[in-house]
Design a protein around this motif. Sequence first.
Motif, PDB file in Angstrom:
ATOM      1  N   SER A  48     -99.330 -21.242  57.257  1.00  9.09           N
ATOM      2  CA  SER A  48     -99.956 -20.191  56.459  1.00  9.09           C
ATOM      3  C   SER A  48    -101.405 -19.957  56.865  1.00  9.09           C
ATOM      4  O   SER A  48    -101.880 -18.817  56.910  1.00  9.09           O
ATOM      5  CB  SER A  48     -99.896 -20.543  54.970  1.00  9.09           C
ATOM      6  N   GLU A  49    -102.118 -21.043  57.140  1.00 10.83           N
ATOM      7  CA  GLU A  49    -103.533 -20.951  57.495  1.00 10.83           C
ATOM      8  C   GLU A  49    -103.772 -20.011  58.675  1.00 10.83           C
ATOM      9  O   GLU A  49    -104.732 -19.246  58.694  1.00 10.83           O
ATOM     10  CB  GLU A  49    -104.082 -22.340  57.851  1.00 10.83           C
ATOM     11  N   VAL A  50    -102.876 -20.069  59.648  1.00  8.21           N
ATOM     12  CA  VAL A  50    -103.077 -19.340  60.900  1.00  8.21           C
ATOM     13  C   VAL A  50    -102.310 -18.026  60.936  1.00  8.21           C
ATOM     14  O   VAL A  50    -102.808 -17.023  61.442  1.00  8.21           O
ATOM     15  CB  VAL A  50    -102.668 -20.225  62.097  1.00  8.21           C
ATOM     16  N   TYR A  51    -101.091 -18.011  60.401  1.00  7.18           N
ATOM     17  CA  TYR A  51    -100.195 -16.875  60.600  1.00  7.18           C
ATOM     18  C   TYR A  51    -100.246 -15.819  59.497  1.00  7.18           C
ATOM     19  O   TYR A  51     -99.882 -14.668  59.740  1.00  7.18           O
ATOM     20  CB  TYR A  51     -98.746 -17.367  60.741  1.00  7.18           C
ATOM     21  N   LEU A  52    -100.628 -16.177  58.289  1.00  8.24           N
ATOM     22  CA  LEU A  52    -100.602 -15.200  57.197  1.00  8.24           C
ATOM     23  C   LEU A  52    -101.880 -14.368  57.156  1.00  8.24           C
ATOM     24  O   LEU A  52    -102.977 -14.864  57.401  1.00  8.24           O
ATOM     25  CB  LEU A  52    -100.423 -15.909  55.854  1.00  8.24           C
ATOM     26  N   SER A  53    -101.702 -13.088  56.847  1.00  7.71           N
ATOM     27  CA  SER A  53    -102.848 -12.197  56.707  1.00  7.71           C
ATOM     28  C   SER A  53    -103.610 -12.520  55.428  1.00  7.71           C
ATOM     29  O   SER A  53    -103.096 -13.198  54.523  1.00  7.71           O
ATOM     30  CB  SER A  53    -102.372 -10.740  56.673  1.00  7.71           C
ATOM     31  N   ASP A  54    -104.832 -12.008  55.333  1.00 13.59           N
ATOM     32  CA  ASP A  54    -105.608 -12.200  54.109  1.00 13.59           C
ATOM     33  C   ASP A  54    -104.879 -11.578  52.922  1.00 13.59           C
ATOM     34  O   ASP A  54    -104.910 -12.118  51.808  1.00 13.59           O
ATOM     35  CB  ASP A  54    -106.993 -11.562  54.260  1.00 13.59           C
ATOM     36  N   GLU A  55    -104.213 -10.450  53.170  1.00 16.76           N
ATOM     37  CA  GLU A  55    -103.448  -9.792  52.114  1.00 16.76           C
ATOM     38  C   GLU A  55    -102.322 -10.688  51.616  1.00 16.76           C
ATOM     39  O   GLU A  55    -102.096 -10.816  50.410  1.00 16.76           O
ATOM     40  CB  GLU A  55    -102.870  -8.475  52.631  1.00 16.76           C
TER      41      GLU A  55
END
Length: 297
Positions: free
Chosen positions: A240-247
């Motif tokens: 999640s830290e790297v792959y998920l967008s801020d949204e």
Amino acid sequence: MIEMEFRTIVDIEDPGFRIGACEEMLFVGSCFADKIGARFTEEKFRTIVNPFGVMYNPASILHTIQKLSVYSEQCPLAKVKTAFITLGTNHVYILKETGEIVDNCQKRPQSLFTEKELTVDECADYLQQAIHLLHAANPDMRIVLTVSPIRYRKYGYHGSQLSKATLLLAVDKVQSSAPAPLACKARMFRSALPLGSSKNVNYFPAYEIVNDELRDYRFYAEDMLHPSGQAVEYIWQRFSEVYLSDEAKAFIKEWQPLKAALHHKPFNPDSEEYRLFMDKTMLKIAELQKKYPNFAV
């Protein structure tokens, strides 16, 4: 004073893209794909998780994607934005009668099958074909390759490591190879699009995270082979830290209390207090749906 490090942290390369809130995703592969896919489903991503069952080897993973291509009306690949492919083993079982690799022995006698270990080149070729089909459905689809951290006792622990090494080398070849001609016999479809392209294809080091960061048996299930729930949660957090967008991160933060509310088991479900609690919860969910149109309870 020198600060001492007592833990190895695995670096995760920037994939060059971010996964949006409630995005359409495909998970295919070993039971580790099931675990990670379930975690994304829980956070309200629109997921397709092993629709034809768990697939451990690259050939069987290709078979699933071929079937999805055929059954596109029921399960449209064109909508998938990110595909997560988890490789478990390079061992395959061939039905002697037909010479075909089977995805499931269906509890038939072992004497009917021949076990074979796929080479690095064979694994890479099956993966390239799978990627080609996914990109044929959606040229912009992002594909995440990973190797399952689950060990296979039946191969012997040294044999299990050799199997994982083969898969890791195959993934590396897929990422670094130039377009190449088809070479594998077990193909059902052909297309004019080139194979071997590493466009939108990257590797997530789940195998390394478990073996280097979580090198302790407390992070394994009772069988001492599968990652524990805590380990899966840690991998989810690292991903999640790297792959998920801020949204996407913001959505998950807003979704957490509502998810907890929906899972709450009241002492008296017929009480006025609980009815008001659920009314407020559903109003908040409606507000969240307006903010994130792709969100569905």
